[in-house]
Each structure stands twice: as structure tokens, then as C-alpha cells.
Design an enzyme around this catalytic site. Structure first.
Site, PDB file in Angstrom:
ATOM      1  CB  VAL A  12      -1.001  -0.001   1.185  1.00  0.00           C
ATOM      2  CG1 VAL A  12      -1.878   1.245   1.159  1.00  0.00           C
ATOM      3  CG2 VAL A  12      -1.875  -1.252   1.155  1.00  0.00           C
ATOM      4  CE  LYS A 100      -7.315  -5.136   7.291  1.00  0.00           C
ATOM      5  NZ  LYS A 100      -6.866  -5.268   5.928  1.00  0.00           N
ATOM      6  CB  ILE A 131     -15.470   0.630  -1.821  1.00  0.00           C
ATOM      7  CG1 ILE A 131     -15.179  -0.639  -2.595  1.00  0.00           C
ATOM      8  CG2 ILE A 131     -16.925   1.024  -1.967  1.00  0.00           C
ATOM      9  CD1 ILE A 131     -15.968  -1.832  -2.090  1.00  0.00           C
ATOM     10  N   GLY A 182      -1.564 -15.492  -5.221  1.00  0.00           N
ATOM     11  CA  GLY A 182      -1.289 -14.288  -4.427  1.00  0.00           C
ATOM     12  C   GLY A 182      -2.559 -13.573  -3.969  1.00  0.00           C
ATOM     13  CG  ASP A 196      -9.753  -8.288   6.695  1.00  0.00           C
ATOM     14  OD1 ASP A 196      -8.853  -7.459   6.910  1.00  0.00           O
ATOM     15  OD2 ASP A 196     -10.565  -8.181   5.746  1.00  0.00           O
ATOM     16  CE  LYS A 200     -11.105  -5.052   5.456  1.00  0.00           C
ATOM     17  NZ  LYS A 200     -10.966  -6.024   4.355  1.00  0.00           N
TER      18      LYS A 200
HETATM   19  N1  HSE Z   1      -7.104  -9.451   3.187  1.00  0.00           N
HETATM   20  C1  HSE Z   1      -8.043  -8.424   2.892  1.00  0.00           C
HETATM   21  C2  HSE Z   1      -9.095  -8.955   1.929  1.00  0.00           C
HETATM   22  C3  HSE Z   1      -7.310  -7.237   2.316  1.00  0.00           C
HETATM   23  O1  HSE Z   1      -8.947 -10.071   1.424  1.00  0.00           O
HETATM   24  O2  HSE Z   1     -10.100  -8.299   1.698  1.00  0.00           O
HETATM   25  C4  HSE Z   1      -8.006  -5.933   2.448  1.00  0.00           C
HETATM   26  O3  HSE Z   1      -8.253  -5.572   3.766  1.00  0.00           O
END
Ligand code: HSE
Length: 406
Positions: A12, A100, A131, A182, A196, A200
Site C-alpha cells: 500500500v 483497520k 470503495i 497471491g 478481517d 471492518k
Molecule cells: N485481506 C483483505 C481482503 C485485504 O482479502 O479483503 C483488504 O483488507
């Protein structure tokens, strides 16, 4: 000229430098002043990189340089990133981040610190990658009381589920392929176990309620137990299976959770496939709106960070963020949530016991040619009631149970 520092020259961070470089004229015009990346902080050296001469290893250089007004934190994690963010904000330097984990863990503290020092802590890239979702919630939808947010917030799991659905492949085969390409991390736990997406939705829930939603208290279930056969039943019912992160007002409380759900063909999130993310927002005046796009990846995520940089540059010395309080939001116990469920049992005894336990309200779902098992959809019932009955089916189940999102 406004000088910037980038913390972390990974995917990033290097994307941020690339976006500022590639879109230079337009970015400068929109920022109202020329932006220049003066420092890039990383442990490594990048001698062959065009920006290699700006790489430094000591954060204090950035902290003590009064020319630096904006810092992009693209390091990730809650260790050094947390310390550096606190120090930068305390010095009156705005911070723009894609992190995050840090926003979910320390959002209220960092927002308050920024406000006290007349700078900003912006995190558009922390949810949904490229987004726009934080800015719509903070700017465009400020006249709304947000009643519900439902999102596909993780690209890795959406890619895996879409592949399983389209190719009939099993979870482990698709995960391996996603890792080889990847798309999935070598250690995929944070994605596939739902952590994750949980971070969020904690951020979005906190913005929705104006109070702190602790990600550790959000019920979270991942996708690792989903089987190809679940998709066969889903298809038979005209449905799909998606990992949803949701947050909604239920009376005085907030329901926040992450789980795989069966969703119908007419659900707006049904068509969100592959690595794409989408966030479906219901406001009390606007009604429904949806935000769709690339939720991960170098340039989409970097673009969101740079949009925050431009916002900071336009508003130097002025606080533009919206806040959530450190006070904990009152989260609903999911045992009380009412919904319909889908489950699979073995033919014969499983079917008989399911009918006995759940009564007449069950709808049977049979796969053509399948003689070993069958599926059922329940009437709407509380999670706890379902869980108690489901437990009594131990020994005669044929697969998992799935929640159904209306
Ligand atoms: N590992 C996260 C995903 C990356 O697959 O959405 C973005 O936060």
C-alpha cells in the site's frame, strides 16, 4: 508545497507514492497545493527505486521535521504503527491510514488525540479498500440515521466462495490456488476465520452508532467449514453463500456479527463475486444505497489513502473528521436474534428427528438423485432456540447449518 511522509514501503505504501506520482497534476490541483513525498520510512533500503533516496529508518526525523504536515501510515499492525500514529498526531501532523486493525483497536483515542491537536486521523482505506464508504458515512449520509449496514468486506473469502460456487471445488483446493495466485495470504487465518471482516464491521458499526463497537465482542464465524454440497443446496434454492458482516439497530441495541449466510437471488449482494467488496447501507430517509468495488489491492487501497491526504491538505489546521465516543455500544446477544436457518441431516432417522423437533414449519430441500441426506429450511426462530434443537440432532446431521439472510 505540502510535504508528506509515508510509513511502510510495502504494497500500500508504494501504491501511495505511485498514485501521487502518476496523478500528480490532478492530485495537486485538487489538494490546492503541490504535494511532495519527502520521506519514506522502512526498515529496508530500496537503492534501485526512483524514490530510494527518500527512504529513512528513523521515525524521529519525520516527527521533528516541521515541514511534514501529513503522514500516511501504511505499516499495519498495532505495535510501532500505534506509537508512530500517536506521536505524529500529538505533534499536530494529520495521519491517513489503511490500517483497520489499529482503527478498530484504538479509533476513539486516536480521533480524540487528532482533535486535541487540530489535525485529522482519516481512514477511508481501512474498510472496503478503494470503495468510498467512510466518507459517504461521514459526509453524504450525515442527515440519515443509519439503521443497517450489510457488507461483503473481505475479498479473499469472497473469491474463495465464488470459486467454490462456480467450479464445485472444495474449500482447501480453492484456498491453495488462491494462495498460489497471491490472492490469499500464506497465513490466511485473519481472512478465512472472519477476523478481517470483523474489524471492518467494528469500524462501520462505530461510525453508525457513534459509540465504540469492540471487535473482540462481535460474534464471528468464518468460511472454513463450508462444503461444495452446501452450494448445491444453495443453487437448488436459487441462493448463494456469502460471508456477510452486518450491523443493525435492534431497538436500543446494536446487532453486529460476521458469518456465512445463504442469500437469495434478489438480494443486492448476490451479484458481488470474486475479489470484489460491497457495502449495503440502509438510512431512515434515503432508504437503501450500495457501494461496490475493489476492496483490496495496491492501487485501489492507495487511491483511498491519497483521497484522505488530499482532504487533509485542503483542511490544514481544521478538524474535519467525524467521531465516535469511547463509550461502549450496547451489543445484542446473538442468541436473541430471529431468523430462518438451513440445515442438512441424514436420510431416514435424521429426517424423522428433524420433523419431530422442528414441527410443521420445516421446508424440505432435496437434491436430485441424493439418497443419503436432505436439507431443511426452518421458520423464523431465535438463534438460541435453533441451537438447542440442532444440538439434539447430533449424530444424524449430514453437514453444517447456515443462517439465512432475508
Ligand atoms: N485481506 C483483505 C481482503 C485485504 O482479502 O479483503 C483488504 O483488507
Amino acid at each position: 508545497m505540502i510535504k508528506i511522509a509515508v510509513l511502510g514501503y510495502g504494497t500500500v505504501g508504494s501504491g501511495v507514492v505511485e498514485v501521487i506520482g502518476k496523478n500528480r497534476d490532478m492530485v495537486n490541483k485538487k489538494a490546492g497545493e503541490e504535494l511532495e513525498v519527502k520521506y519514506i520510512l522502512d526498515l529496508r533500503d530500496f537503492p534501485d527505486d526512483p524514490y530510494g533516496d527518500r527512504v529513512i529508518h528513523d521515525f524521529n526525523v519525520i516527527l521533528e521535521d516541521e515541514e511534514i504536515r501529513i503522514v500516511c501510515e501504511t505499516m499495519g499492525g498495532v505495535g510501532a504503527a500505534y506509537q508512530f500514529t500517536k506521536q505524529a498526531l500529538s505533534a499536530g501532523k494529520s495521519v491517513c491510514t489503511s490500517n483497520k486493525e489499529l482503527v478498530a483497536a484504538h479509533g476513539p483515542e486516536l480521533l480524540a488525540l487528532a482533535k486535541a491537536n487540530r489535525c485529522n486521523y482519516l481512514f477511508e482505506a481501512s474498510v472496503g479498500g478503494g470503495i468510498p464508504i467512510i466518507r459517504p458515512l461521514n459526509y453524504s449520509l450525515t442527515a440519515e440515521r443509519i439503521e443497517a449496514i450489510t457488507g461483503i468486506l473481505n475479498g479473499t473469502t469472497n473469491y474463495i466462495l465464488s470459486k467454490m460456487e462456480n467450479e464445485g471445488a472444495d474449500y482447501h483446493t480453492v484456498l491453495k490456488e488462491a494462495q498460489e495466485k497471491g490472492y490469499a495470504e500464506r497465513n490466511p487465518e485473519a481472512d478465512v476465520e472472519g477476523h478481517d471482516a470483523c474489524r471492518k464491521i467494528a469500524i462501520l458499526s462505530s461510525l453508525m452508532t457513534g459509540k465504540n463497537v469492540d471487535s473482540n465482542k462481535i460474534y464471528t464465524e468464518g468460511i472454513t467449514a463450508i462444503e461444495p454440497k452446501d452450494f448445491e443446496y444453495a443453487r437448488r434454492m436459487g441462493m448463494s453463500i456469502k460471508l456477510l458482516a452486518l450491523s443493525r439497530e435492534v431497538g436500543e441495541k446494536t446487532l453486529a456479527m460476521v458469518s456465512p449466510f445463504l442469500i437469495g437471488g434478489d438480494h443486492p449482494l448476490h451479484m458481488v463475486n470474486g475479489v470484489f467488496n460491497a457495502v449495503f447501507v440502509r438510512g431512515n430517509m434515503l432508504g437503501d444505497s450500495m457501494y461496490y468495488g475493489r476492496g483490496a489491492g495496491k492501487l485501489p487501497t492507495a487511491s483511498a489513502v491519497v483521497s484522505d491526504v488530499i482532504d487533509c491538505a485542503r483542511h490544514l489546521g481544521k478538524v474535519i473528521m467525524c467521531f465516535w465516543d469511547a463509550e461502549e455500544a450496547d451489543l445484542m446477544n446473538i442468541d436473541e436474534v430471529e431468523r430462518a436457518f438451513f440445515f442438512r441431516v441424514k436420510a431416514g432417522e435424521g429426517e424423522a428427528r428433524a420433523r419431530e423437533l422442528f414441527g410443521d414449519g420445516l421446508r424440505e430441500v432435496r437434491l436430485p438423485g441424493e439418497t443419503e441426506e436432505c436439507g431443511f429450511v426452518t421458520q423464523t426462530m431465535a438463534e438460541l432456540t435453533f441451537a438447542e434443537r440442532w444440538e439434539k440432532l447430533t449424530g444424524v446431521t449430514a453437514g453444517r447449518r447456515l443462517r439465512i439472510e432475508a
